[in-house]
Design a protein around this motif. Structure first.
Motif, short mmCIF file in Angstrom:
data_model
loop_
_atom_site.label_atom_id
_atom_site.label_comp_id
_atom_site.label_asym_id
_atom_site.label_seq_id
_atom_site.Cartn_x
_atom_site.Cartn_y
_atom_site.Cartn_z
N ALA A 72 12.01 -6.12 -2.70
CA ALA A 72 11.85 -6.93 -3.92
C ALA A 72 11.64 -6.05 -5.14
O ALA A 72 12.13 -6.36 -6.24
N ASP A 73 10.95 -4.94 -4.96
CA ASP A 73 10.71 -4.00 -6.06
C ASP A 73 12.01 -3.31 -6.47
O ASP A 73 12.40 -3.30 -7.64
N HIS A 74 12.71 -2.74 -5.50
CA HIS A 74 13.92 -1.97 -5.81
C HIS A 74 15.04 -2.85 -6.37
O HIS A 74 15.77 -2.42 -7.27
N PHE A 75 15.16 -4.05 -5.85
CA PHE A 75 16.25 -4.94 -6.27
C PHE A 75 15.74 -6.03 -7.22
O PHE A 75 16.18 -7.18 -7.16
N ARG A 76 14.85 -5.66 -8.10
CA ARG A 76 14.24 -6.62 -9.01
C ARG A 76 15.24 -7.21 -10.00
O ARG A 76 14.97 -8.25 -10.62
N ASP A 77 16.39 -6.58 -10.18
CA ASP A 77 17.41 -7.08 -11.10
C ASP A 77 18.56 -7.77 -10.37
O ASP A 77 19.60 -8.05 -10.97
N SER A 78 18.37 -8.04 -9.08
CA SER A 78 19.43 -8.63 -8.26
C SER A 78 19.08 -10.05 -7.85
O SER A 78 17.92 -10.46 -7.91
N ARG A 79 20.08 -10.80 -7.41
CA ARG A 79 19.83 -12.07 -6.74
C ARG A 79 19.70 -11.77 -5.26
O ARG A 79 20.47 -10.96 -4.71
N ILE A 80 18.73 -12.41 -4.60
CA ILE A 80 18.40 -12.07 -3.21
C ILE A 80 18.36 -13.33 -2.36
O ILE A 80 17.64 -14.28 -2.67
N ALA A 121 14.34 3.40 -2.37
CA ALA A 121 14.59 3.66 -3.79
C ALA A 121 15.92 4.38 -4.02
O ALA A 121 16.43 4.38 -5.15
N LYS A 122 16.50 4.96 -2.97
CA LYS A 122 17.78 5.66 -3.10
C LYS A 122 18.97 4.77 -2.79
O LYS A 122 20.12 5.21 -2.93
N LEU A 123 18.73 3.54 -2.35
CA LEU A 123 19.84 2.64 -2.03
C LEU A 123 20.59 2.26 -3.29
O LEU A 123 20.00 2.14 -4.37
N PRO A 124 21.90 2.05 -3.18
CA PRO A 124 22.67 1.68 -4.36
C PRO A 124 22.25 0.31 -4.88
O PRO A 124 22.00 -0.62 -4.10
N GLN A 125 22.14 0.19 -6.18
CA GLN A 125 21.82 -1.10 -6.77
C GLN A 125 23.03 -2.02 -6.61
O GLN A 125 24.17 -1.61 -6.79
N SER A 126 22.77 -3.24 -6.24
CA SER A 126 23.82 -4.23 -6.11
C SER A 126 23.30 -5.53 -6.67
O SER A 126 22.13 -5.88 -6.45
N PRO A 127 24.12 -6.28 -7.39
CA PRO A 127 23.63 -7.55 -7.94
C PRO A 127 23.46 -8.64 -6.90
O PRO A 127 22.84 -9.67 -7.18
N ASN A 128 23.97 -8.41 -5.68
CA ASN A 128 23.93 -9.43 -4.63
C ASN A 128 23.34 -8.83 -3.36
O ASN A 128 23.92 -7.90 -2.78
N VAL A 129 22.19 -9.36 -2.93
CA VAL A 129 21.46 -8.81 -1.80
C VAL A 129 21.25 -9.90 -0.75
O VAL A 129 20.81 -11.01 -1.07
N LEU A 130 21.58 -9.57 0.49
CA LEU A 130 21.22 -10.43 1.63
C LEU A 130 20.26 -9.64 2.49
O LEU A 130 20.58 -8.55 2.97
N PHE A 131 19.06 -10.20 2.67
CA PHE A 131 17.99 -9.51 3.39
C PHE A 131 17.84 -10.14 4.77
O PHE A 131 17.48 -11.30 4.88
N MET A 132 18.08 -9.34 5.83
CA MET A 132 18.03 -9.85 7.20
C MET A 132 17.02 -9.11 8.08
O MET A 132 16.88 -9.44 9.26
N ALA A 133 16.34 -8.12 7.54
CA ALA A 133 15.44 -7.30 8.34
C ALA A 133 14.20 -8.09 8.74
O ALA A 133 13.73 -8.96 8.01
N GLY A 134 13.66 -7.76 9.91
CA GLY A 134 12.44 -8.43 10.35
C GLY A 134 12.14 -8.11 11.80
O GLY A 134 12.96 -7.52 12.52
N ARG A 135 10.96 -8.51 12.24
CA ARG A 135 10.54 -8.24 13.60
C ARG A 135 9.87 -9.48 14.18
O ARG A 135 9.04 -10.11 13.52
N LYS A 136 10.26 -9.84 15.42
CA LYS A 136 9.67 -11.00 16.08
C LYS A 136 9.16 -10.63 17.46
O LYS A 136 7.96 -10.62 17.71
N PHE A 137 10.06 -10.32 18.37
CA PHE A 137 9.66 -10.09 19.75
C PHE A 137 8.96 -8.74 19.90
O PHE A 137 9.34 -7.76 19.28
N GLY A 138 7.94 -8.74 20.72
CA GLY A 138 7.10 -7.57 20.86
C GLY A 138 5.90 -7.58 19.95
O GLY A 138 5.16 -6.60 19.88
N THR A 139 5.71 -8.70 19.23
CA THR A 139 4.57 -8.79 18.32
C THR A 139 3.25 -8.63 19.06
O THR A 139 2.33 -7.95 18.60
N GLY A 140 3.13 -9.29 20.22
CA GLY A 140 1.89 -9.22 20.98
C GLY A 140 1.52 -7.78 21.32
O GLY A 140 2.28 -7.08 22.00
N GLY A 141 0.39 -7.32 20.84
CA GLY A 141 -0.07 -5.96 21.07
C GLY A 141 0.35 -4.99 19.98
O GLY A 141 -0.19 -3.90 19.89
#
Length: 341
Positions: A134-142, A97-117
Motif C-alpha cells: 500500500a505504501d509503495h503503490f500509493r499512486d496506483s489503483r489496487i 521499494a524497487k518494484l516498478p511502479q504500475s498504475p494497476n495492481v492486483l494483490f494476491m499474496a497471503g498465507r492460510k494453511f499452516g497458520t496453527g503454530g
C-alpha cells in the motif's frame, strides 16, 4: 463451453480465454499491470488471462508478475505467456521499494494453511506485506484479494453482503481482516483507489471444494458435511472479475463479494457426485450451525452471471476425477468453521 474438459492443456486454455467485455476493458485501461503473489493457485492463470486480453485488444501493456518463485515451473509458464516475472520477497520492504511502479495492481499474496503454530508468520504475510504494498503503490489503483472468511458464519437463508460487518473467527481470518485494514489505511491516507475482493470459493478442477468432495467419494471416504452449504465460482470467471475490478476501485476502498450466485448444499452435491461417479456416499457428521457463504448479487449486477454454472462445474469435476485428472493436493478445508487452519 465444452460439455467436458479432457486435459490440462484444454483446462489451462479455457482459464486464459478472455471474453469481449474484458478485451474492451483492457483496450480502455491506461498503463501497465503488476500482479503480486502471482505464483499461487490462481495467479498463473490470471497472468495468462491478462496477457491474452491485452493481445486481443491490440494494445501494448506490460504485465509484471511478482513472487518468490519457489516453483520454477510456474515462472516458466508465465514467461512463456508473455508475463515479465520479478523475483521478490514482499516481506522485504527494501525489495518492494524497487518494484516498478504500475498504475494497476492486483494483490494476491497471503498465507492460510499452516497458520496453527506459526501465527506470527501468518500475521506478517497478511498484514506487513499489504502495508509494504500500500505504501509503495500509493499512486496506483489496487485490487486486493481477500476472503469471505472475514464475515461471521452464516445460515443459508441469511448470507452476508458487502454491508455485513466483519466478524472473523480465528487468527487466519483475523489476519485477513488486518490485510484489508492495511489497504483501507493506505487508501484513506494517500487516496489510492482500492477494491477489496472477497472471494470464496474458486474452482479449477485440480483443486477446490468440488474437487475435495468428489475425491472423497471416488476414494470411498466419507464426506465431511459439517458445513451445510457453500458457494463456488469458476476460476476463469473469478480472474475475469478481478481484472474488471480495476474499474471499480475507489477511495475509501470499495468491497465486492465474488462467488457464484448459487448456494450449494453439501449433502445434495455429494449425492449428485455419487450418481455421476457411480459410488456410494457416506457422511461424517451432521451440519453445524453456520458456514461461510456470501451474497454476490452486487458482482452479478456489475459483471453479469458467471459463464459456467455450478451444475456444469459439478459435471466437469466428476469427469475430471473419473478420468484421473491431476490434483494439486491442496484441500480447501471448507468444512472448518473454527478458524484453525
Amino acid at each position: 463451453m465444452p460439455d467436458l474438459i479432457e486435459s490440462e492443456a484444454q483446462l489451462d486454455a479455457m482459464l486464459a480465454l478472455p471474453d469481449d467485455r474484458l478485451i474492451d476493458f483492457m483496450r480502455q485501461l491506461e498503463g501497465d499491470l503488476i500482479i503480486l503473489g502471482i505464483a499461487g493457485k490462481m495467479g498463473v492463470s490470471l497472468g495468462q488471462l491478462a496477457v491474452a486480453a491485452i493481445e486481443k485488444a491490440g494494445v501494448e501493456k506490460n504485465v509484471y508478475g511478482v513472487a518468490r518463485f519457489s516453483d520454477a515451473d510456474a515462472r516458466g509458464r508465465l514467461e512463456a505467456a508473455g508475463v515479465r516475472t520479478i523475483q521478490c520477497d514482499l516481506l522485504d520492504r527494501t525489495a518492494v521499494a524497487k518494484l516498478p511502479q504500475s498504475p494497476n495492481v492486483l494483490f494476491m499474496a497471503g498465507r492460510k494453511f499452516g497458520t496453527g503454530g506459526e501465527e506470527p508468520l501468518t500475521w506478517a504475510m497478511n498484514t506487513l506485506v499489504p502495508a509494504n504494498v500500500a505504501d509503495h503503490f500509493r499512486d496506483s489503483r489496487i485490487v486486493a484479494f481477500s476472503t469471505g472468511c472475514v464475515y461471521p458464519l452464516a445460515r443459508v437463508d441469511s448470507q452476508p453482503d458487502e454491508t455485513t460487518p466483519p466478524d472473523p473467527i480465528g487468527e487466519y481470518a483475523q489476519s485477513c481482516l488486518g490485510r484489508e485494514r492495511m489497504f483501507e489505511y493506505g487508501s484513506n491516507r494517500w487516496g489510492a483507489p482500492v477494491c477489496l475482493y472477497r472471494l470464496n470459493y474458486s474452482i479449477d478442477l485440480r483443486y477446490g471444494v468440488l474437487h475435495d468432495i468428489a475425491t472423497k467419494i471416488w476414494n470411498g471416504q466419507p464426506v465431511d458435511n459439517s458445513a451445510e452449504a457453500f458457494n463456488v465460482i469458476w476460476q476463469g470467471d473469478a480472474n475475469r472479475q478481478a481484472l474488471l475490478c480495476l474499474g471499480h476501485c475507489s477511495s475509501p476502498a470499495s468491497i465486492l463479494n465474488v462467488t457464484g450466485p448459487e448456494t450449494l448444499e453439501t449433502e445434495a452435491v455429494a449425492r449428485q457426485f455419487g450418481e455421476l461417479l457411480e459410488k456410494p456416499v457416506q457422511f461424517t457428521s451432521t451440519p453445524g450451525d453456520g458456514c461461510y457463504l456470501s451474497d454476490s448479487s452486487r458482482a452479478t449486477k456489475l459483471f453479469g452471471s458467471p459463464s459456467v454454472t455450478a451444475d456444469q462445474l459439478i459435471r466437469w469435476q466428476a469427469h475430471w476425477i473419473k478420468t484421473g485428472g491431476r490434483s494439486l493436493g491442496k484441500p480447501t478445508h471448507f468444512e472448518i468453521s473454527d478458524g484453525a487452519y
